[in-house]
Design a protein around this motif. Structure first.
Motif, mmCIF file in Angstrom:
data_model
loop_
_atom_site.group_PDB
_atom_site.id
_atom_site.type_symbol
_atom_site.label_atom_id
_atom_site.label_comp_id
_atom_site.label_asym_id
_atom_site.label_seq_id
_atom_site.Cartn_x
_atom_site.Cartn_y
_atom_site.Cartn_z
ATOM 1 N N LYS A 141 0.830 -1.200 0.000
ATOM 2 C CA LYS A 141 0.000 0.000 0.000
ATOM 3 C C LYS A 141 0.869 1.256 0.000
ATOM 4 C CE LYS A 141 -4.178 -1.588 2.434
ATOM 5 N NZ LYS A 141 -5.022 -1.383 3.653
ATOM 6 N N THR A 142 0.446 2.223 -0.787
ATOM 7 C CA THR A 142 1.076 3.535 -0.779
ATOM 8 C C THR A 142 0.019 4.557 -0.390
ATOM 9 O OG1 THR A 142 2.566 2.887 -2.578
ATOM 10 C CG2 THR A 142 2.349 5.241 -2.123
ATOM 11 N N ARG A 143 0.219 5.238 0.713
ATOM 12 C CA ARG A 143 -0.735 6.223 1.197
ATOM 13 C C ARG A 143 -0.274 7.622 0.784
ATOM 14 N NH1 ARG A 143 -4.362 4.135 4.701
ATOM 15 N NH2 ARG A 143 -3.950 2.008 5.459
ATOM 16 N N PHE A 144 -1.228 8.433 0.317
ATOM 17 C CA PHE A 144 -0.904 9.796 -0.086
ATOM 18 C C PHE A 144 -2.119 10.686 0.139
ATOM 19 C CE2 PHE A 144 -2.588 7.555 -3.727
ATOM 20 C CZ PHE A 144 -3.432 8.473 -4.339
ATOM 21 N N GLY A 145 -1.881 11.994 0.126
ATOM 22 C CA GLY A 145 -2.963 12.917 0.399
ATOM 23 C C GLY A 145 -3.483 12.742 1.806
ATOM 24 N N LYS A 146 -4.783 13.013 1.992
ATOM 25 C CA LYS A 146 -5.386 12.876 3.310
ATOM 26 C C LYS A 146 -5.778 11.431 3.620
ATOM 27 C CE LYS A 146 -7.276 17.587 3.352
ATOM 28 N NZ LYS A 146 -8.517 18.413 3.430
ATOM 29 N N LYS A 147 -6.472 10.785 2.655
ATOM 30 C CA LYS A 147 -6.965 9.428 2.906
ATOM 31 C C LYS A 147 -6.826 8.519 1.694
ATOM 32 C CE LYS A 147 -10.520 10.942 6.222
ATOM 33 N NZ LYS A 147 -11.971 10.938 6.527
ATOM 34 N N SER A 148 -6.089 8.904 0.680
ATOM 35 C CA SER A 148 -6.018 8.138 -0.557
ATOM 36 C C SER A 148 -4.992 7.020 -0.458
ATOM 37 C CB SER A 148 -5.693 9.057 -1.733
ATOM 38 O OG SER A 148 -6.720 10.028 -1.888
ATOM 39 N N VAL A 149 -5.256 5.933 -1.198
ATOM 40 C CA VAL A 149 -4.417 4.741 -1.111
ATOM 41 C C VAL A 149 -4.293 4.083 -2.484
ATOM 42 C CG1 VAL A 149 -4.108 2.483 -0.011
ATOM 43 C CG2 VAL A 149 -5.233 4.328 1.251
ATOM 44 N N LEU A 150 -3.086 3.655 -2.817
ATOM 45 C CA LEU A 150 -2.836 2.796 -3.969
ATOM 46 C C LEU A 150 -2.367 1.454 -3.437
ATOM 47 C CD1 LEU A 150 -2.449 2.193 -7.008
ATOM 48 C CD2 LEU A 150 -0.121 3.114 -6.766
ATOM 49 N N THR A 151 -3.080 0.368 -3.786
ATOM 50 C CA THR A 151 -2.735 -0.975 -3.316
ATOM 51 C C THR A 151 -2.394 -1.844 -4.513
ATOM 52 O OG1 THR A 151 -4.320 -0.713 -1.497
ATOM 53 C CG2 THR A 151 -3.498 -2.934 -1.932
ATOM 54 N N VAL A 152 -1.206 -2.449 -4.484
ATOM 55 C CA VAL A 152 -0.739 -3.291 -5.589
ATOM 56 C C VAL A 152 -0.459 -4.688 -5.065
ATOM 57 C CG1 VAL A 152 1.008 -3.607 -7.377
ATOM 58 C CG2 VAL A 152 0.268 -1.300 -6.756
ATOM 59 N N GLY A 153 -1.016 -5.691 -5.739
ATOM 60 C CA GLY A 153 -0.777 -7.076 -5.357
ATOM 61 C C GLY A 153 -2.075 -7.834 -5.179
ATOM 62 N N ARG A 154 -2.030 -8.888 -4.373
ATOM 63 C CA ARG A 154 -3.200 -9.725 -4.124
ATOM 64 C C ARG A 154 -4.026 -9.137 -2.988
ATOM 65 N NH1 ARG A 154 -0.595 -15.876 -4.604
ATOM 66 N NH2 ARG A 154 0.122 -15.614 -6.768
ATOM 67 N N GLN A 155 -5.347 -9.031 -3.221
ATOM 68 C CA GLN A 155 -6.195 -8.341 -2.260
ATOM 69 C C GLN A 155 -7.652 -8.760 -2.428
ATOM 70 O OE1 GLN A 155 -6.298 -3.995 -3.609
ATOM 71 N NE2 GLN A 155 -4.682 -4.859 -4.909
ATOM 72 N N ILE A 156 -8.497 -8.275 -1.517
ATOM 73 C CA ILE A 156 -9.926 -8.586 -1.539
ATOM 74 C C ILE A 156 -10.643 -7.568 -2.426
ATOM 75 C CG2 ILE A 156 -12.000 -8.780 -0.126
ATOM 76 C CD1 ILE A 156 -10.170 -9.559 2.215
ATOM 77 N N PRO A 157 -11.460 -8.004 -3.380
ATOM 78 C CA PRO A 157 -12.135 -7.061 -4.286
ATOM 79 C C PRO A 157 -13.315 -6.365 -3.623
ATOM 80 C CG PRO A 157 -12.836 -9.289 -4.773
ATOM 81 C CD PRO A 157 -11.787 -9.412 -3.693
ATOM 82 N N GLN A 158 -13.594 -5.151 -4.087
ATOM 83 C CA GLN A 158 -14.707 -4.387 -3.522
ATOM 84 C C GLN A 158 -15.362 -3.551 -4.614
ATOM 85 O OE1 GLN A 158 -15.790 -4.827 -0.524
ATOM 86 N NE2 GLN A 158 -14.067 -5.940 0.387
ATOM 87 N N SER A 159 -15.928 -4.193 -5.613
ATOM 88 C CA SER A 159 -16.650 -3.473 -6.665
ATOM 89 C C SER A 159 -17.986 -4.186 -6.911
ATOM 90 C CB SER A 159 -15.812 -3.395 -7.948
ATOM 91 O OG SER A 159 -15.646 -4.675 -8.526
ATOM 92 N N PRO A 160 -18.931 -3.545 -7.598
ATOM 93 C CA PRO A 160 -20.269 -4.139 -7.717
ATOM 94 C C PRO A 160 -20.307 -5.530 -8.346
ATOM 95 C CG PRO A 160 -20.324 -1.826 -8.343
ATOM 96 C CD PRO A 160 -18.876 -2.185 -8.163
ATOM 97 N N PHE A 161 -19.428 -5.822 -9.309
ATOM 98 C CA PHE A 161 -19.513 -7.086 -10.027
ATOM 99 C C PHE A 161 -18.378 -8.057 -9.691
ATOM 100 C CE2 PHE A 161 -21.631 -3.847 -12.583
ATOM 101 C CZ PHE A 161 -22.880 -4.414 -12.715
ATOM 102 N N ILE A 162 -17.310 -7.571 -9.102
ATOM 103 C CA ILE A 162 -16.216 -8.437 -8.643
ATOM 104 C C ILE A 162 -16.082 -8.204 -7.155
ATOM 105 C CG2 ILE A 162 -13.817 -9.114 -8.957
ATOM 106 C CD1 ILE A 162 -13.858 -7.929 -11.710
ATOM 107 N N ASN A 163 -16.510 -9.190 -6.360
ATOM 108 C CA ASN A 163 -16.604 -9.019 -4.919
ATOM 109 C C ASN A 163 -16.401 -10.358 -4.221
ATOM 110 O OD1 ASN A 163 -19.440 -10.210 -5.026
ATOM 111 N ND2 ASN A 163 -19.752 -8.326 -6.184
#
Length: 466
Positions: A141-163
């Motif tokens: 994870k790369t954190r920037f700004g106030k609350k923004s995040v870039l996550t690269v790699g294997r992770q849990i999906p969180q979108s309407p059609f891939i979850n």
């Protein structure tokens, strides 16, 4: 991608095993010299999950019944922020087949195999009885700004059609780059570029095209068995999302682009009244538009996931009321007769308001559905759900609009959730009973009935999160 994963592992090893920890910070952001591995772990976050899942399906007379008991557990670790902006995380999960019927044995009347219980284990190897394990998360994870995040790699999906579609033992997982921009007061932006997926109820990581077709593929537009398994040519999935949130309104715009296969645009608008005495009204509307992309997955139409020039249109709506003790929602969905609504079942559950656990409406056109959800809060730790619906589908023999030969059906779900307290805090129990019955012609053909209608499905699930 192997280079990216190896790089993440090397960075984690380097941080944990060397004294070069200047600039590592705990979550509170305080400047401290964290020159020991002990301090590094103390300021990270360990988390875990233990799950017991009992499932049984009772079909109508003369058809096979099944049961299974799966037990699994996992542990994960996320580092504190280091070098002011970065975090690493990893987790894994194992599954044991404690007891089950023969899930690889086909039903004698239909020649079809188990549908529900196999999902507790590995759908690719239904006769495999040993323990299963999977590296689920491995990300930077790369954190920037106030609350923004870039996550690269294997992770849990969180979108309407891939979850995650948490309906069995192990969820769907993704491998890619996910960007969340959370700098505005009301707006959030989301972007994903995915190159691999590990579908629910599998243990392998697969390329995008390979992951499409792991679940039953139904029939093509001519009524012959679909041939797109291991034949879909698609390199990536791109997702863009924007959310506008106020006290009373939530507006979401999403676009999911499956390279060379299909594009799905999704709009959701929800309103809720200002609470009065803990009670408030809500209403919502969804519109989904699909269009084929490229050659639909393969230059050979017989091996394509969808046909060039095809598309689908879906409308879904909801109205309801929430209160401290009782919530209810009345829902409706219409898939027009323009074409089949398609989305790989391997990737996630559909976002329609009429969705009821243990059945999908993917693969159908000319569908009309109406459901009622009710939730009773008997005590602060006991919740009862009673939901039911009627789903009018195209005739089971209408192969152009009915991919899986599913008859129209009614469904009733009874769910009871109990949250434990005190020394067992973190443990929850769910009893879910599902009943489905035919509501259209099945032509005295068991293939339109087995594991589809005239059946009762039982689930008892224990979850412990820490």
């Amino acid at each position: 991608m192997k280079v990216k994963i190896c790089a993440s592992i090397w960075v984690l090893w380097f941080v944990l095993t060397t004294g070069h920890t200047q600039g590592i910070h705990a979550y509170n952001g305080a400047d401290k010299d964290t020159g020991t591995i002990k301090h590094f772990f103390e300021n990270g976050r360990f988390y875990g999950h233990v799950r017991s899942y009992n499932s049984a399906t009772v079909n109508q007379k003369d058809l096979s019944n099944y049961y299974a008991w799966g037990l699994g557990g996992g542990i994960g670790y996320e580092t504190p922020v280091f070098l002011r902006h970065f975090q690493l995380g990893l987790s894994g999960f194992f599954i044991l087949n404690i007891a089950s019927s023969n899930l690889a044995k086909a039903d004698a009347q239909t020649g079809q195999v188990n549908r529900y219980e196999i999902g507790l284990f590995d759908i690719e190897h239904p006769d495999y009885r040993k323990d299963l394990n999977r590296l689920e998360e491995l990300f930077l994870k790369t954190r920037f700004g106030k609350k923004s995040v870039l996550t690269v790699g294997r992770q849990i999906p969180q979108s309407p059609f891939i979850n995650p579609q948490d309906g069995r033992m192990s969820p769907t997982l993704i491998e890619g780059a996910v960007l969340d921009i959370n700098e505005g007061k009301h707006w959030k932006l989301h972007g994903e570029y995915l190159w691999r997926i590990s579908p629910r109820s599998t243990v392998r990581w697969m390329d995008i095209g390979e992951s499409i077709g792991m679940y039953p593929t139904g029939v093509d537009m001519t009524g012959k068995p679909s041939q797109y398994k291991n034949q879909v040519q698609s390199d990536y999935v791109g997702i863009l999302g924007a959310t506008y949130q106020t006290k009373n309104w939530n507006v979401q715009l999403w676009d999911t682009y499956m390279d060379n296969v299909i594009n799905t645009a999704f709009v959701k608008i929800e309103w809720q009244s200002t609470p009065a005495g803990g009670r408030n009204w809500m209403a919502g509307a969804q519109v989904i538009r699909q269009n084929a992309v490229g050659n639909g997955g393969n230059t050979d139409p017989m091996k394509a996931y969808t046909q060039p020039g095809s598309g689908a249109l879906v409308f879904s709506g909801r109205i309801g009321k929430r209160s401290p003790k009782f919530d209810w929602f009345l829902n409706a969905t219409r898939i027009t007769s323009e074409g089949r609504y398609l989305m790989p079942r391997e990737w996630g559950r559909e976002p329609f308001y009429t969705f009821l656990p243990r059945e999908r409406n993917e693969g159908f056109g000319d569908l009309t559905a109406a459901t009622l959800n009710t939730f009773y809060k008997l005590q602060k730790n006991i919740k009862v759900e009673v939901s039911g619906g009627y789903f009018r589908l195209p005739d089971a023999k209408n192969v152009a609009l009915n991919k899986y030969g599913m008859p129209g059906y009614s469904q009733i779900n009874l769910g009871i959730t109990y949250q434990f307290e005190d020394r067992l805090k973190g443990l929850s129990a769910l009893l879910l009973v599902v009943r489905k019955d035919e509501q259209s012609n099945t032509y005295n053909n068991y293939r339109y009935i087995f594991n589809k209608v005239n059946m009762t499905h039982f689930n008892f699930i224990l979850n412990y999160l820490y």
